[in-house]
Design a protein around this motif. Structure first.
Motif, short mmCIF file in Angstrom:
data_model
loop_
_atom_site.label_atom_id
_atom_site.label_comp_id
_atom_site.label_asym_id
_atom_site.label_seq_id
_atom_site.Cartn_x
_atom_site.Cartn_y
_atom_site.Cartn_z
N LEU A 189 16.56 -16.80 82.09
CA LEU A 189 16.25 -16.60 83.51
C LEU A 189 15.23 -15.48 83.69
CD1 LEU A 189 19.77 -16.96 85.18
CD2 LEU A 189 17.83 -18.49 85.46
N LEU A 190 15.31 -14.45 82.82
CA LEU A 190 14.38 -13.33 82.92
C LEU A 190 12.94 -13.79 82.67
CD1 LEU A 190 13.89 -10.34 83.32
CD2 LEU A 190 14.40 -9.98 80.90
N THR B 174 11.61 -15.70 85.59
CA THR B 174 11.36 -14.79 86.71
C THR B 174 10.03 -14.08 86.54
OG1 THR B 174 13.74 -14.43 86.99
CG2 THR B 174 12.27 -12.82 87.99
N GLN B 175 9.72 -13.65 85.30
CA GLN B 175 8.46 -12.96 85.04
C GLN B 175 7.26 -13.88 85.30
OE1 GLN B 175 9.14 -11.70 80.99
NE2 GLN B 175 10.17 -9.78 81.61
N VAL C 227 7.13 -16.45 87.41
CA VAL C 227 6.99 -16.62 88.87
C VAL C 227 6.36 -15.38 89.49
CG1 VAL C 227 8.26 -16.85 91.04
CG2 VAL C 227 8.83 -18.30 89.08
N ALA C 228 6.77 -14.20 88.98
CA ALA C 228 6.20 -12.95 89.50
C ALA C 228 4.72 -12.86 89.20
CB ALA C 228 6.94 -11.76 88.90
N THR D 268 6.72 -22.77 87.70
CA THR D 268 7.69 -22.50 86.63
C THR D 268 9.10 -22.83 87.10
OG1 THR D 268 6.30 -20.75 85.74
CG2 THR D 268 8.63 -20.71 85.13
N ARG D 269 9.92 -23.45 86.14
CA ARG D 269 11.31 -23.77 86.44
C ARG D 269 12.17 -23.28 85.27
NH1 ARG D 269 8.78 -24.34 90.29
NH2 ARG D 269 8.67 -26.14 91.69
N ALA D 270 13.38 -22.86 85.56
CA ALA D 270 14.31 -22.39 84.53
C ALA D 270 14.92 -23.55 83.77
CB ALA D 270 15.42 -21.54 85.16
N PHE E 291 17.72 -20.72 90.98
CA PHE E 291 16.40 -20.18 90.70
C PHE E 291 15.33 -21.25 90.89
CE2 PHE E 291 12.84 -19.33 87.90
CZ PHE E 291 12.54 -18.01 88.21
N ASP E 292 15.57 -22.44 90.33
CA ASP E 292 14.60 -23.52 90.49
C ASP E 292 14.40 -23.88 91.96
OD1 ASP E 292 14.32 -23.54 87.78
OD2 ASP E 292 15.63 -25.29 87.44
N ALA F 24 12.18 -21.23 93.44
CA ALA F 24 10.79 -21.39 93.06
C ALA F 24 10.14 -22.53 93.85
CB ALA F 24 10.67 -21.64 91.56
#
Length: 727
Positions: free
Chosen positions: A303-304, A307-308, A310-311, A317-319, A335-336, A339
């Protein structure tokens, strides 16, 4: 381990929140119980006061009481005191405040004649009560109740009183079986303890101002609650309520419940919940230690990374699905979803920016239209609206009022206020407004007059950036005012000439009337033996008419003299003025058997001679218009009304119908035939003239057959004391 601890934080917060809510509920319940207890005791005391009201009203009608018969009243009071509950004494006072009879010896710190309850009961006839006061021994408090007693002929004879103490309330509270530490107290408005349960001997007479209860009572005017440490250093929840506000007892009754008793159930529940939380925390930490590495860290790293990305701006991007399912699968799905939502919002934001640009263009067009309408409105306003910048240049001048400025060539916009020498005061007024002052002033431009209002324009930082204002054409108003002043001056001159004419005419008529009366009387004496009864009757008519005409002329001279005499104000004591008027009426008072009394007359600035005539006319009226079978009674007193004193003259005479209340002050107005009451009809007109010349107003309140009360106002002196009460 950290996640387990974080998971337990909401549970711990819930435990502490629940404990705090239970504590607040316990406090609210304790305050409600205390308030109900205080109101129950207060209601009991109110019933005691109402019972005293009924008892005194009943006893005031008994024959022995109405006659102030000490031998009959003593046994009566002792018998009633033995049957009644909560009474310390019963007794009877005469109109001077002296004890006529009582069930027990009377011991008062202040003589009865100076006590408020005695004065109120004696003067107003209503049931009156005093505030609680400590007895001379200081061990318990008492309260005096009083009711007016009238004799058989209706005169105020005295006051019957009852002395109530708070010992009965102590007995009532002791029978309630209250838990240890609960207190019941009565405090006066100064914070002094009048009654205390338990240990009254320790606390009665002490001040409670330093305690939480005393401070709360002094800060409020009705019922309420307080929490804090009492005088015995025990923390309590207090509730208080005023004692019988209808009778103005000026005291509060409070009930206090110790916090230890109020919060005991809540604290026990809090301890049980904390113990359960500790057991659950130990179990959670043990399970977390085994599952952390396998079930958590791997999924967290995945997940990290997502997240990076997407940031960094890659919203595609998808998890992806997480291994093992459970919370991490839900977290990855969340998370997905996030996004996807961000990607959608980015597209919608671009579209919204385009829509915003379109709306800004539309709004700009609307603002231009509004500006056009505003300018059309301003040009139609029946005034001149203007604005001036910081340098003094006129930037705007609009409105219908601009038509009167056509004589200014080229208009005024774009010119400095310094360039208009024909507008006196304009430059100075603009400087004042630029200095931050808002004001209005009057300005004359040739034959026109304007009322101009100036207001500074402030920037966001507070600095003045210009001036805005409005100018109203008041030329017609100024012309009307000048015309009104000319008319008023002409009226004053005409009135002065009329007064001079009345004085001269009245003065010159005196001598012919004296000659008519004198020679007619001389004719009667010299030829009495030659005149028959009809001739003597005719001569009597002539003499009487001449004398009445002399009285009319004297009254007219007095009335006209008031407008011509020099106005010499000096300090006048109205008590002395009253004495002079009574001395002048001494013979009439003695012949009629009248009783004339005064009280509370102040000192003012006035004309002593005219004020003496004012009192003499009003008291003389009361003596003249008396009932044939009743001696006149006249009362004169003063009361303060703001910046004025109002003086009352009340009699028990024949009175007058309300429809004549205004007519009696008109010149030559009489409501009775001359055969019934003599007079010229000038007395009250002179009174009205005197009062109005002193800056006051006079009126009468009366009903036919019920006497009359004349009252007039006189301006009070600055810093005048209210305590001038000579009798």
């Amino acid at each position: 381990m950290l996640l387990a601890a974080l998971a337990l934080l909401p549970l711990a917060g819930l435990v502490f929140y629940n404990a705090e809510m239970q504590r607040r509920e316990a406090a609210a319940e304790a305050e409600n119980v205390a308030l109900r207890l205080a109101r129950m005791c207060a209601n009991n005391e109110e019933r005691m006061v109402e019972s005293a009201d009924q008892l005194l009203a009943l006893m005031a009608e008994m024959p022995g009481v109405r006659k102030l018969d000490a031998q009959a009243c003593g046994p009566l009071f002792a018998r009633e005191l033995g049957h009644a509950t909560g009474y310390a004494n019963l007794g009877l006072l005469d109109a001077e405040g002296k004890v006529v009879a009582s069930a027990k010896p009377v011991a008062m710190r202040t003589p009865a004649a100076r006590q408020t309850f005695f004065k109120q009961a004696l003067d107003s006839g209503t049931f009156a009560v005093s505030e609680f006061e400590l007895e001379p021994d200081g061990e318990q408090a008492e309260m005096m109740c009083g009711a007016q007693v009238r004799s058989d002929d209706g005169r105020v004879a005295g006051v019957i009183f009852a002395e109530l103490d708070l010992a009965c309330m102590t007995d009532l509270v002791s029978r309630l079986g209250l838990p240890p530490g609960v207190t019941i107290s009565v405090l006066n408005l100064d914070g002094m303890i009048m009654m205390r349960f338990p240990e009254p001997e320790k606390w009665v007479g002490k001040s409670a101002v330093e305690g939480a209860l005393g401070r709360a009572i002094l800060q409020r005017s009705g019922s309420g609650t307080a929490e804090g440490e009492g005088l015995d250093h025990v923390r309590r929840l207090f509730a208080f309520t005023p004692l019988d506000p209808r009778h103005g007892l000026g005291a509060f009754l409070s009930a206090g419940i110790p916090e230890e008793i109020a919060f005991r159930p809540a604290r026990r529940s809090e301890h049980r919940q904390l113990a359960m939380l500790a057991v659950f925390a130990l179990a959670a930490f043990a399970a977390a230690w085994f599952a952390a590495e396998i079930l958590v860290l791997r999924q967290v790293r995945r997940l990290l990374r997502a997240t990076q990305e997407v940031a960094a701006g890659d919203l595609r991007t998808r998890a992806g699905p997480a291994h093992g399912g459970g919370e991490f699968r839900e977290l990855a799905q969340a998370f997905d979803t996030m996004a996807s939502s961000l990607e959608k919002q980015s597209r919608e934001r671009d579209e919204a920016e385009k829509e915003l640009e379109r709306r800004v263009e539309e709004r700009t067009a609307a603002l231009r239209e509004s500006e056009s309408k505003l300018r059309a409105f301003i040009t139609s306003v029946p005034a001149i609206l203007f604005s001036i910048d910081r340098s003094g240049v006129i930037t705007m001048a609009e409105g219908q009022g601009m038509e009167v400025l056509n004589f200014i060539k080229g208009g005024v916009v774009g010119h400095s206020v310094e360039s208009y020498a024909g507008m006196p005061g304009l430059a100075e007024s603009v400087k004042r407004a630029l200095a931050g002052e808002s004001f209005s002033t009057t300005m004359q431009l040739q034959q026109f007059f304007f009322e101009v209002s100036y207001s500074p324009i402030h920037a966001e930082d507070g600095t003045v950036t210009g001036v805005t204002g409005v100018a109203h054409d008041i030329t017609e108003r100024v012309r009307a005012k000048e015309e009104l002043e000319r008319t008023a001056e002409e009226l004053r001159r005409s009135n002065a000439e009329l007064e001079q004419f009345a004085y001269i005419a009245s003065h010159d008529l005196q001598e012919p009337l004296r000659m008519v009366a004198s020679y007619t009387q001389l004719l009667e004496r010299r030829y009495a033996d030659r005149l028959d009864d009809a001739a003597r009757e005719f001569i009597g008519y002539a003499v009487d008419g001449a004398k009445r005409m002399q009285q009319f002329i004297a009254g007219l001279l007095d009335l006209s003299r008031m407008g011509r005499e020099p106005w010499a104000l000096e300090e006048v004591n109205l008590q002395e003025v009253f004495g002079n008027a009574v001395a002048n009426l001494r013979i009439a008072i003695e012949e009629s058997g009248a009783k004339v009394e005064s009280r509370g007359l102040p000192a003012i600035q006035g004309d002593p001679r005219q004020l003496t005539q004012l009192f003499q006319n009003l008291i003389g009226n009361a003596l003249k218009f008396r009932k044939p079978d009743q001696a006149p009674q006249v009362e004169v007193w003063g009361e303060r009304e703001g910046d004025f004193w109002r003086v009352f003259v009340r009699d028990n005479g024949i009175g007058l119908d309300p429809q004549f209340h205004e007519r009696v002050f008109m010149i030559f107005q009489r409501l009775h035939r001359r055969e019934e009451f003599e007079g010229t009809g000038l007395g009250l007109a002179i009174c009205k003239k005197i009062v109005e010349r002193h800056g006051g107003r006079i009126r009468v309140e009366s009903k036919e057959g019920e006497g009359a009360t004349f009252s007039f106002t006189l301006p009070a002196r600055p810093s005048q004391s209210h305590e001038n009460t000579q009798g």
